[in-house]
Design a protein around this motif. Structure first.
Motif, PDB file in Angstrom:
ATOM      1  N   VAL A  15       2.744  -0.035   1.065  1.00 40.53           N
ATOM      2  CA  VAL A  15       2.030  -1.318   1.053  1.00 40.53           C
ATOM      3  C   VAL A  15       1.532  -1.678   2.449  1.00 40.53           C
ATOM      4  O   VAL A  15       0.392  -2.137   2.620  1.00 40.53           O
ATOM      5  N   SER A  16       2.360  -1.462   3.451  1.00 41.43           N
ATOM      6  CA  SER A  16       1.937  -1.801   4.810  1.00 41.43           C
ATOM      7  C   SER A  16       0.769  -0.920   5.259  1.00 41.43           C
ATOM      8  O   SER A  16      -0.162  -1.403   5.918  1.00 41.43           O
ATOM      9  N   GLN A  17       0.786   0.360   4.898  1.00 40.22           N
ATOM     10  CA  GLN A  17      -0.319   1.235   5.292  1.00 40.22           C
ATOM     11  C   GLN A  17      -1.600   0.923   4.520  1.00 40.22           C
ATOM     12  O   GLN A  17      -2.702   1.021   5.064  1.00 40.22           O
ATOM     13  N   LEU A  18      -1.466   0.534   3.264  1.00 43.86           N
ATOM     14  CA  LEU A  18      -2.654   0.169   2.494  1.00 43.86           C
ATOM     15  C   LEU A  18      -3.334  -1.068   3.076  1.00 43.86           C
ATOM     16  O   LEU A  18      -4.558  -1.230   2.924  1.00 43.86           O
ATOM     17  N   TYR A  19      -2.597  -1.925   3.752  1.00 44.66           N
ATOM     18  CA  TYR A  19      -3.236  -3.045   4.440  1.00 44.66           C
ATOM     19  C   TYR A  19      -4.278  -2.521   5.425  1.00 44.66           C
ATOM     20  O   TYR A  19      -5.405  -3.029   5.494  1.00 44.66           O
ATOM     21  N   ASN A  20      -3.914  -1.517   6.204  1.00 48.25           N
ATOM     22  CA  ASN A  20      -4.870  -0.930   7.142  1.00 48.25           C
ATOM     23  C   ASN A  20      -6.017  -0.247   6.423  1.00 48.25           C
ATOM     24  O   ASN A  20      -7.159  -0.289   6.870  1.00 48.25           O
TER      25      ASN A  20
END
Length: 214
Positions: free
Chosen positions: A170-175
């Protein structure tokens, strides 16, 4: 700053800080946030380098003053001190599969896409469009691997509840959303993301909800 047992040095857009915020929320641990502005270079100040010699976020200050650094190490610590809900399954083989998926993000995608790498590429003469192409290429490669590594028919990456792999995803998909990565080949990953963000622990950790958002 309030007198809470845990203090998280964080930057609102930092995906590694985002990981730790999610885990703290999932485990119901109270924490205070001290913003560290990566864009203006606060992470390279002498004061902050005494906290984290790497000059990055997150850093987690414990009640006794000890400092933990590196998001994956912090997540492991949180899972030890607050075992429920568990970020890793108890079975060692299953846990290895979850770690491997999480490390696709933590080791293969994030390190070549962070702010320091982008600045270095620009210092070597690459323009902004080239840097964005670089980031999107590595994210697409990593998401391709990750989508193959996770379970095929579960609500979250490896089961009915989110864990370490979901936090990293989820945190990487933010980027990925920020930089315009083509996510059409990764419907499985974005479906998991949507389920995660429906949960209060994930929603409260979103970058756009943070006190230092600019």
């Amino acid at each position: 700053m309030t007198d809470l047992p845990l203090t998280l040095y964080s930057y609102w857009r930092s995906t590694t800080s985002y990981r730790v915020r999610i885990a703290l929320n999932l485990k119901g641990l109270a924490y205070d946030i001290v913003p560290v502005n990566l864009v203006t270079g606060e992470q390279t100040s002498a004061e902050y380098l005494r906290i984290n010699p790497v000059g990055g976020v997150p850093s987690l200050k414990l009640a006794d003053g000890q400092i933990l650094t590196q998001s994956m190490a912090i997540l492991e610590y949180l899972d030890r001190i607050a075992p429920k809900p568990a970020l890793l399954p108890g079975d060692p083989i299953e846990a290895a599969h979850v770690r491997a998926a999480a490390l696709v993000v933590a080791c293969d995608i994030h390190p070549v896409n962070n702010l320091k790498v982008g600045k270095k590429l620009k210092s070597l003469g690459h323009g902004q469009d080239e840097v964005v192409d670089w980031m999107n290429d590595w994210m697409a490669r990593g998401f391709t691997a990750l989508q193959s590594l996770i379970a095929g028919a579960t609500p979250f990456c490896f089961g009915d509840t989110p864990g370490l792999a979901d936090i990293c995803l989820v945190s990487q998909l933010y980027n990925a959303h920020r930089w315009g990565t083509n996510l059409s080949p990764f419907a499985r990953l974005t479906a998991i993301e949507a389920r995660c963000l429906d949960l209060p622990a994930f929603n409260a950790a979103r970058p756009e909800t943070q006190p230092d958002r600019t």
